[in-house]
Design a protein around this motif. Structure first.
Motif, PDB file in Angstrom:
ATOM      1  N   PRO A 213     -33.950  23.608  33.033  1.00 37.44           N
ATOM      2  CA  PRO A 213     -34.096  25.064  33.063  1.00 37.44           C
ATOM      3  C   PRO A 213     -35.358  25.419  33.830  1.00 37.44           C
ATOM      4  O   PRO A 213     -36.351  24.706  33.762  1.00 37.44           O
ATOM      5  N   CYS A 214     -35.314  26.501  34.567  1.00 35.42           N
ATOM      6  CA  CYS A 214     -36.510  26.893  35.303  1.00 35.42           C
ATOM      7  C   CYS A 214     -36.751  28.379  35.149  1.00 35.42           C
ATOM      8  O   CYS A 214     -35.966  29.199  35.609  1.00 35.42           O
ATOM      9  N   SER A 215     -37.825  28.682  34.495  1.00 32.99           N
ATOM     10  CA  SER A 215     -38.304  30.042  34.386  1.00 32.99           C
ATOM     11  C   SER A 215     -39.705  30.025  35.001  1.00 32.99           C
ATOM     12  O   SER A 215     -40.636  29.494  34.405  1.00 32.99           O
TER      13      SER A 215
ATOM     14  N   VAL B 242     -31.159  24.427  37.136  1.00 32.58           N
ATOM     15  CA  VAL B 242     -31.112  23.738  38.413  1.00 32.58           C
ATOM     16  C   VAL B 242     -30.680  22.301  38.174  1.00 32.58           C
ATOM     17  O   VAL B 242     -31.226  21.618  37.303  1.00 32.58           O
ATOM     18  N   SER B 243     -29.709  21.847  38.934  1.00 33.05           N
ATOM     19  CA  SER B 243     -29.289  20.442  38.912  1.00 33.05           C
ATOM     20  C   SER B 243     -29.666  19.820  40.239  1.00 33.05           C
ATOM     21  O   SER B 243     -29.451  20.427  41.294  1.00 33.05           O
ATOM     22  N   VAL B 244     -30.229  18.650  40.182  1.00 25.02           N
ATOM     23  CA  VAL B 244     -30.522  17.884  41.389  1.00 25.02           C
ATOM     24  C   VAL B 244     -29.662  16.632  41.332  1.00 25.02           C
ATOM     25  O   VAL B 244     -29.679  15.898  40.338  1.00 25.02           O
TER      26      VAL B 244
ATOM     27  N   ALA C 208     -40.018  17.010  41.489  1.00 22.52           N
ATOM     28  CA  ALA C 208     -40.648  17.640  42.658  1.00 22.52           C
ATOM     29  C   ALA C 208     -40.158  19.081  42.830  1.00 22.52           C
ATOM     30  O   ALA C 208     -40.948  19.980  43.147  1.00 22.52           O
ATOM     31  N   MET C 209     -38.862  19.320  42.600  1.00 23.96           N
ATOM     32  CA  MET C 209     -38.319  20.682  42.697  1.00 23.96           C
ATOM     33  C   MET C 209     -38.913  21.566  41.605  1.00 23.96           C
ATOM     34  O   MET C 209     -39.289  22.711  41.866  1.00 23.96           O
ATOM     35  N   ALA C 210     -39.008  21.056  40.377  1.00 26.50           N
ATOM     36  CA  ALA C 210     -39.568  21.845  39.272  1.00 26.50           C
ATOM     37  C   ALA C 210     -41.011  22.234  39.582  1.00 26.50           C
ATOM     38  O   ALA C 210     -41.424  23.369  39.318  1.00 26.50           O
ATOM     39  N   LYS C 211     -41.766  21.307  40.151  1.00 29.04           N
ATOM     40  CA  LYS C 211     -43.158  21.610  40.521  1.00 29.04           C
ATOM     41  C   LYS C 211     -43.196  22.626  41.651  1.00 29.04           C
ATOM     42  O   LYS C 211     -43.974  23.578  41.612  1.00 29.04           O
TER      43      LYS C 211
ATOM     44  N   ASN D 183     -43.363  22.235  34.161  1.00 30.96           N
ATOM     45  CA  ASN D 183     -42.519  21.346  34.979  1.00 30.96           C
ATOM     46  C   ASN D 183     -41.113  21.202  34.389  1.00 30.96           C
ATOM     47  O   ASN D 183     -40.500  20.140  34.466  1.00 30.96           O
ATOM     48  N   ALA D 184     -40.627  22.277  33.784  1.00 39.06           N
ATOM     49  CA  ALA D 184     -39.284  22.337  33.195  1.00 39.06           C
ATOM     50  C   ALA D 184     -39.090  21.280  32.108  1.00 39.06           C
ATOM     51  O   ALA D 184     -37.968  20.898  31.808  1.00 39.06           O
TER      52      ALA D 184
END
Length: 175
Positions: A104-106, A118-120, A152-155, A162-163
C-alpha cells in the motif's frame, strides 16, 4: 539495483554482466509515470525496466522485465497455484519464472483516505516451463528481485514508512 538484486539476476540468468538501462533512473521514471497515471484513474500498468545479460557475460539472452501495476483496491487473498506466498508487503508470491510484491502506498506529503496498492512484478520473457530441478533458488531470486524494485519504488514514491517493506526480502513461505 542493490547487491542482493544483482546476485538474484546472476541466479536467474547465469550471467554476471548486464546491459545498462539508460541514463535516467528507471525506478524514478517509473515512479513518475505511476504518479501521473494515478491522478485520473484507479488502475494502471507500466514498465520499470528490462534487464538483459551482456553477450560477453556468457549467459543466455533471456530478458527479465520489471513492471508495476496500480490498483485502488487491496489485493485479493487468492494466489495462482504456481506462486509460493511470501510474507512481504500486503501480498507477495514467487514462482520459478516470476515474482511479485504488492504494497500500500499513501505518500507522506499528501495522505489520502485510502492508499493506492502498487504491485511490482519481475518476470522472465522466456516461454515459462516448469523446472525439473529444485526451483527454490529461482523462486528466491525472483522474489529478491521483485522486493528490491518494490522497495525502491516505495522509497521513490515517498510511501509512508517505505510501505512497511523491510530492507531485506522475507523468503520463508507464509503459512
Amino acid at each position: 539495483m542493490n547487491k542482493d538484486a544483482v546476485g538474484a539476476l546472476e541466479v536467474i540468468t547465469g550471467a554476471t554482466l548486464f546491459a545498462p538501462t539508460g541514463g535516467d533512473s528507471a525506478v524514478a521514471a517509473a515512479a513518475g509515470e505511476l504518479t501521473r497515471e494515478a491522478a485520473p484513474v484507479s488502475s494502471g500498468t507500466g514498465d520499470v525496466c528490462s534487464i538483459f545479460p551482456r553477450p560477453e557475460s556468457g549467459g543466455p539472452a533471456a530478458e527479465i522485465r520489471v513492471v508495476w501495476r496500480l490498483s485502488s483496491t487491496p489485493p485479493k487473498e487468492d494466489t495462482a497455484p504456481k506462486f509460493t506466498r511470501l510474507p512481504m508487503g500486503e501480498k507477495a508470491g514467487a514462482a520459478h519464472d516470476s515474482a511479485f510484491v504488492t504494497f500500500p502506498c499513501s505518500p507522506k506529503d499528501e495522505p489520502r483516505a485510502f492508499p493506492d496498492h502498487v504491485s511490482v512484478w519481475a518476470q522472465s520473457r522466456a516461454v515459462p516451463t516448469e523446472a525439473e530441478e529444485d526451483v527454490r533458488p529461482l523462486k528466491n531470486a525472483y522474489a529478491t528481485l521483485a522486493h528490491s524494485f518494490a522497495l525502491a519504488m516505495a522509497k521513490e514514491l515517498d510511501c509512508d514508512n517505505n510501505a512497511g517493506l523491510k530492507p531485506k526480502p522475507s523468503l520463508i513461505p507464509a503459512s
